[in-house]
Motif scaffolding. Sequence first.
Motif, PDB file in Angstrom:
ATOM      1  N   SER A 171       0.818  -1.213   0.000  1.00  0.00           N
ATOM      2  CA  SER A 171       0.000   0.000   0.000  1.00  0.00           C
ATOM      3  C   SER A 171       0.852   1.264   0.000  1.00  0.00           C
ATOM      4  O   SER A 171       0.399   2.332  -0.399  1.00  0.00           O
ATOM      5  CB  SER A 171      -0.925   0.002   1.220  1.00  0.00           C
ATOM      6  N   LYS A 172       2.112   1.137   0.447  1.00  0.00           N
ATOM      7  CA  LYS A 172       2.997   2.300   0.459  1.00  0.00           C
ATOM      8  C   LYS A 172       3.226   2.835  -0.945  1.00  0.00           C
ATOM      9  O   LYS A 172       3.450   4.024  -1.147  1.00  0.00           O
ATOM     10  CB  LYS A 172       4.334   1.929   1.105  1.00  0.00           C
ATOM     11  N   ILE A 173       3.195   1.939  -1.927  1.00  0.00           N
ATOM     12  CA  ILE A 173       3.427   2.344  -3.308  1.00  0.00           C
ATOM     13  C   ILE A 173       2.325   3.296  -3.777  1.00  0.00           C
ATOM     14  O   ILE A 173       2.550   4.191  -4.588  1.00  0.00           O
ATOM     15  CB  ILE A 173       3.490   1.099  -4.218  1.00  0.00           C
ATOM     16  N   LEU A 174       1.127   3.129  -3.261  1.00  0.00           N
ATOM     17  CA  LEU A 174      -0.019   3.935  -3.675  1.00  0.00           C
ATOM     18  C   LEU A 174      -0.166   5.212  -2.857  1.00  0.00           C
ATOM     19  O   LEU A 174      -1.127   5.952  -3.043  1.00  0.00           O
ATOM     20  CB  LEU A 174      -1.300   3.094  -3.546  1.00  0.00           C
ATOM     21  N   ASN A 175       0.777   5.466  -1.950  1.00  0.00           N
ATOM     22  CA  ASN A 175       0.723   6.642  -1.068  1.00  0.00           C
ATOM     23  C   ASN A 175      -0.555   6.675  -0.233  1.00  0.00           C
ATOM     24  O   ASN A 175      -1.036   7.749   0.144  1.00  0.00           O
ATOM     25  CB  ASN A 175       0.833   7.936  -1.884  1.00  0.00           C
ATOM     26  N   SER A 176      -1.116   5.513   0.020  1.00  0.00           N
ATOM     27  CA  SER A 176      -2.357   5.467   0.784  1.00  0.00           C
ATOM     28  C   SER A 176      -2.137   5.838   2.243  1.00  0.00           C
ATOM     29  O   SER A 176      -3.082   6.232   2.929  1.00  0.00           O
ATOM     30  CB  SER A 176      -2.990   4.074   0.682  1.00  0.00           C
ATOM     31  N   CYS A 177      -0.900   5.738   2.714  1.00  0.00           N
ATOM     32  CA  CYS A 177      -0.631   6.092   4.103  1.00  0.00           C
ATOM     33  C   CYS A 177      -0.829   7.593   4.326  1.00  0.00           C
ATOM     34  O   CYS A 177      -1.300   8.014   5.383  1.00  0.00           O
ATOM     35  CB  CYS A 177       0.790   5.676   4.489  1.00  0.00           C
ATOM     36  N   GLU A 178      -0.491   8.396   3.337  1.00  0.00           N
ATOM     37  CA  GLU A 178      -0.705   9.836   3.454  1.00  0.00           C
ATOM     38  C   GLU A 178      -2.198  10.154   3.531  1.00  0.00           C
ATOM     39  O   GLU A 178      -2.612  11.061   4.247  1.00  0.00           O
ATOM     40  CB  GLU A 178      -0.060  10.557   2.273  1.00  0.00           C
ATOM     41  N   HIS A 179      -2.989   9.403   2.787  1.00  0.00           N
ATOM     42  CA  HIS A 179      -4.444   9.596   2.846  1.00  0.00           C
ATOM     43  C   HIS A 179      -4.977   9.165   4.210  1.00  0.00           C
ATOM     44  O   HIS A 179      -5.900   9.788   4.748  1.00  0.00           O
ATOM     45  CB  HIS A 179      -5.122   8.798   1.739  1.00  0.00           C
ATOM     46  N   TYR A 180      -4.397   8.099   4.755  1.00  0.00           N
ATOM     47  CA  TYR A 180      -4.807   7.649   6.087  1.00  0.00           C
ATOM     48  C   TYR A 180      -4.531   8.740   7.124  1.00  0.00           C
ATOM     49  O   TYR A 180      -5.377   9.038   7.972  1.00  0.00           O
ATOM     50  CB  TYR A 180      -4.060   6.369   6.455  1.00  0.00           C
ATOM     51  N   MET A 181      -3.344   9.335   7.061  1.00  0.00           N
ATOM     52  CA  MET A 181      -2.965  10.359   8.032  1.00  0.00           C
ATOM     53  C   MET A 181      -3.806  11.623   7.896  1.00  0.00           C
ATOM     54  O   MET A 181      -3.894  12.423   8.829  1.00  0.00           O
ATOM     55  CB  MET A 181      -1.481  10.694   7.878  1.00  0.00           C
ATOM     56  N   LYS A 182      -4.430  11.786   6.760  1.00  0.00           N
ATOM     57  CA  LYS A 182      -5.325  12.930   6.574  1.00  0.00           C
ATOM     58  C   LYS A 182      -6.523  12.825   7.511  1.00  0.00           C
ATOM     59  O   LYS A 182      -7.043  13.839   7.995  1.00  0.00           O
ATOM     60  CB  LYS A 182      -5.784  12.967   5.116  1.00  0.00           C
ATOM     61  N   TYR A 183      -6.940  11.584   7.782  1.00  0.00           N
ATOM     62  CA  TYR A 183      -8.093  11.355   8.653  1.00  0.00           C
ATOM     63  C   TYR A 183      -7.690  10.915  10.061  1.00  0.00           C
ATOM     64  O   TYR A 183      -8.544  10.827  10.938  1.00  0.00           O
ATOM     65  CB  TYR A 183      -9.009  10.307   8.029  1.00  0.00           C
TER      66      TYR A 183
END
Length: 246
Positions: free
Chosen positions: A198-210
């Motif tokens: 999931s790190k490849i999709l930058n989904s962690c940044e989206h998670y930290m948004k919430y």
Amino acid sequence: MTTEALLVTDLHSSRWYSIFRFLSRFNRQSISISRLLTVLLTTIKSFSWKRPVKFLICGFIVPYFLFSAYCPIWLALQSESYTEKSMNETPLCPCQVSIMWDGDQFGFNVDPSCDARKSGYWNCRFHQGAKGCYRRKSTKSAAGAQCCYDKNGIWIADWKKGAGTLDMYYPQTLTTISTYQHFFSDVLSYFSCCIGASKILNSCEHYMKYRPPGKCEHLLLTPVYASGDPDSLTLTTSPCRLNEYC
């Protein structure tokens, strides 16, 4: 029937078990290498790969895709306004804590998953860069704050350096429903969005948004002298804010 024919018959009758028998006899009898390879290749081709493949798919591949699919579904259900509301209802983190790393500081309790008094591979594993973390539940909602600090006791604001996150549901004991809500809302979503591919999709940044680290406020660290000795100075926490009398 020749010895070689008997060996081949044994090999096909019980497959892999016969390979070991075949090899043991091969050491004692004169059989050509080419004949040995022919029999082994025939046995391998006749082996059924359906069960191992099914086990691999059901045991690893399917759970992995379900695990990865949790993040986009979770993100679609989040709301910036609700996150902001929860942030306003959670207590602010102290900007600095005592490096005595007491179990309770400013009303915040030590986080068992990242305890500065402990060591080990899993301690602070998901807050790499932090020395210790503290938690505190909101008095207005089910949310809570998680505050993480570096080795100097300074609050970490960057999640890439080990910062804490907003807990939409504050974890309490295993007998309370909020702990399970915390797992599905805060923990499982973190694993799905921030661990693995999931790190490849930058989904962690989206998670930290919430689930942001939040904000901090400057609270006073009160100096305490041991037995009146000015050389034995330690810092303890105080609930006083700056520009206030303790």
